[in-house]
Design an enzyme around this catalytic site. Structure first.
Site: not given
Lengths: 326, 356
Positions: B257, B261, B270
């Site tokens: 990815r 998100h 993160y």
């Protein structure tokens, strides 16, 4: 006319619908070879074979999820959850997908399926086998929740549920499965969903109930009428959601008094909605507050104390007397 | 008492294109040129659509949305391996796959603009709407497949999920049902390594997602999910097996990815940026383009031509979306039930009194 129990009536409805429509199939745990733990699906495997009488892996969420895919792709699955206490694993699919299939796709995809499950007390079983949690299902938009009370209405309502273009949760009062037999018409005539049934007509008091409580309430009313000479109207709710508020309101506008008898616990149960509907549609006709006789807001006790939780005949009788005397 | 080994297993990995676009001749499915060009067109359209949707979100023209940047091969090439009558069951990170099935570009804008109307496309009659609840679509795919099999149809279902979804009960239940019923369905997991902020090692103890297929005794393999040829080949073979009555397959497509998100997420919180930089080298579009150039069916001139075409398609979609003003206010009441419900009609009247 033969006399049948509710088990026999439901079994007959399934046989006739599977005969009539070859897209109908039944599925669930132990439903095929074993004919279901309560024998509701007996004989279907022998008659229709393993593809249309389908024993599934033991996973309620998987069952309802697969049923949705089948329904979208042209079948009409009638699934069985062994006890309603195990049906909470279906709620994610029912709320998240099944009930939204039509609206999400602007009716391009639909979910004509029926999820049957026995509910309620009266069989001296283990924990999770005695609750009445119809409110969980009734609170889901896009879903119909139906509870029959007699062999004949179970038959007609199940035919209606299977023929309905939308998903129906069909909750069967297991206490009434074999409690009594009645004269029976097996004419393949479907009943009507979202429509109450007037069980007996009366002028002084409206009583609304459903499922196993209907039969108990009817017995109490018969004795009460004999003792007091009151004229009592009894309504079988039949469809919990979407609810037929107008039939109830019409009755209350006539009688001016109402009692609701529900097996489920009190707070936010169907009785709350019925009373709210009476408030909306018949408040000015009321001569007494609407009373509800319900289970208490406690975790369903094991069966030694079950009879104190579920509305008993004396509790129902007192509610009738108090409402009439107000 | 005898003690013996009663089962052994292995899980294969397939890559056909290397990171420079070089091809493994033995594994090359040798697709015709027009198919190869279609794969590239679909992947590029998906990439550009995502980029424009992001801009639209940033300027308030659509709401929160997920993007699929970096994963165009995993869904796009897979969808192009399907037959017309097969069913496409997606999650929400298959932009290229939906384009491959023929979905109009404005449909994504409608969905992320808050309209259910974006969920369906006449061009793709056998494609379910986005599934937002992780893995809940997996049992649906199995039910679709069961119905097709029961009618004796030669169709299969391609069902997508992501790495996070493989922790859900629905995912395992669905695969167990499919394996037990030998249902004609292919489960393709886009393992993009991150479920929002949760990396794989917090998601599971397995070395691969593919090996979970072993537990259900179904064929399973891992492919380079940024390699369009590997994805296409594995999916095609699995769909063919499904249609031939050989049951389900699990394919794990390793991908990444590249962005957030959803637009509400910030991966800097993160995720090491160095990791993202590493994955840039494996970009599915760059590799595939290099392969096309090596095959002499692509060059710099054609880049401009394709970019121009895609841009005008997206512009047209935005124009359609911008003019989508004449929608029916009480549509929610039209599609609750297929029958008239009295109390709902009363509520419709109340709704319409205030909906303007």
């Amino acid at each position: 006319m033969p006399k049948l129990t509710m088990v026999q009536a439901i079994n007959l409805a399934l046989h006739q619908e599977m005969e009539r429509d070859d897209t109908v199939l039944i599925m669930g745990q132990d439903v095929a070879v074993n004919g279901g733990v309560f024998r509701l699906t007996d004989g279907l495997f022998d008659k229709f074979g393993p593809e249309r009488a389908l024993d599934t892996p033991l996973a309620e969420g998987g069952i309802i999820g697969a049923m949705l895919g089948m329904a979208i792709n042209g079948l009409k699955p009638v699934g069985e959850i062994q006890f309603s206490g195990f049906a909470y694993l279906t709620l994610a699919q029912l709320e998240g997908n099944v009930a939204r299939t039509r609206s999400r796709s602007l009716s391009k995809f639909t979910a004509p399926l029926v999820l049957r499950m026995p509910y309620g007390g009266g069989v001296r079983a283990l924990e999770h086998h005695s609750e009445s949690k119809e409110a969980y299902f009734a609170h889901t938009a896009g879903l119909k929740t139906v509870i029959p009370s007699t062999p004949q209405t179970a038959y007609r309502l199940l035919l209606a549920a299977i023929r309905d273009p939308d998903p129906v949760v069909f909750m069967e009062p297991k206490h009434s499965y074999r409690a009594f037999k009645e004269e029976f018409e097996a004419d393949e005539e479907a009943g009507e969903l979202s429509r109450c049934r007037i069980v007996r007509e009366g002028e002084d008091l409206t009583v609304v109930s459903w499922g196993a409580m209907l039969h108990r309430t009817e017995k109490v009313i018969e004795q009460f009428v004999e003792d007091t000479g009151a004229s009592v109207e009894l309504i079988d709710l039949q469809t919990i959601a979407p609810m037929d508020g107008n039939t109830i309101a019409q009755s209350v506008r006539k009688t001016g008094r109402a009692v609701v008898v529900q097996e489920a616990q009190r707070t936010l149960g169907p009785a709350s909605e019925i009373i709210a509907l009476i408030n909306d549609k018949a408040l000015m006709y009321l001569e007494a507050p609407v009373k509800r006789v319900t289970g208490f807001d406690v975790v369903m006790p094991y069966f030694a104390r079950e009879n104190f939780q579920i509305p008993s005949e004396p509790r129902i009788r007192d509610a009738l007397a108090e409402t009439l005397a107000f | 008492m005898p003690s013996k080994v009663i089962a052994r297993f292995s899980v294969s990995y397939q890559q056909i294109l290397d990171e420079k676009g070089g091809v493994d001749e033995k594994l090359d499915p040798k697709l015709p040129d027009d198919k190869l060009l279609e794969i590239y067109r679909v992947m590029l359209t998906g990439r550009r659509l995502d980029e424009r949707l992001l801009k639209m979100q940033r300027s308030g023209r659509v709401g929160t949305l997920p993007v699929s940047v970096g994963q165009e091969a995993a869904s796009g090439a897979a969808a192009l391996a399907m037959e017309d009558d097969d069913w496409f069951v997606g999650s929400y990170r298959e932009v290229a796959g939906r384009i491959a099935r023929g979905e109009e570009l404005y449909k994504s804008m409608l969905i992320y603009g808050g309209f259910e109307e974006g969920n369906i496309s006449d061009n793709a009659p056998r494609m379910l709407p986005l599934s937002i609840i992780l893995a809940s679509q997996i049992p649906h795919a199995v039910g679709l497949a069961y119905a097709a099999k029961m009618r004796g149809e030669k169709t299969a279902v391609l069902a997508f999920s992501g790495d996070g979804a493989t922790s859900e009960g629905d995912w395992h239940e669905g695969i167990n049902f499919a394996a037990t019923w030998k249902a004609p369905v292919v489960f393709l997991v886009q393992n993009n390594h991150w479920a929002i902020s949760t990396p794989l090692h917090k998601q599971m103890n397995n070395r691969t997602i593919a090996q979970r297929g072993v537990a259900y005794d179904i064929p399973c393999l891992q492919v380079d999910g940024n390699d369009a040829l590997a994805v296409y080949k594995a999916t095609k073979e699995a769909l063919d097996r499904a249609r031939n009555g050989e049951g389900p397959t699990l394919i794990e497509a390793l991908t990444y990815r590249m962005l957030m998100h959803t637009t509400a997420d910030d991966p800097k919180k993160y995720r090491p940026e160095q990791e993202t930089e590493e994955w840039k080298k494996r970009d599915p579009l760059t590799r595939f383009r290099a392969y096309l150039v090596n095959k002499r069916i692509w060059d710099g001139d054609r880049d401009g031509e394709l970019e121009e075409t895609v841009k005008s398609e997206i512009d047209a979609a935005i124009e359609y979306y911008r003019n989508y003003a004449d929608y029916k206010l009480d549509q929610p009441f039209d599609h609750q039930f297929g029958t008239i419900v009295e109390t709902l009609e009363e509520q419709r009247a109340e709704y319409l009194k205030y909906a303007r």
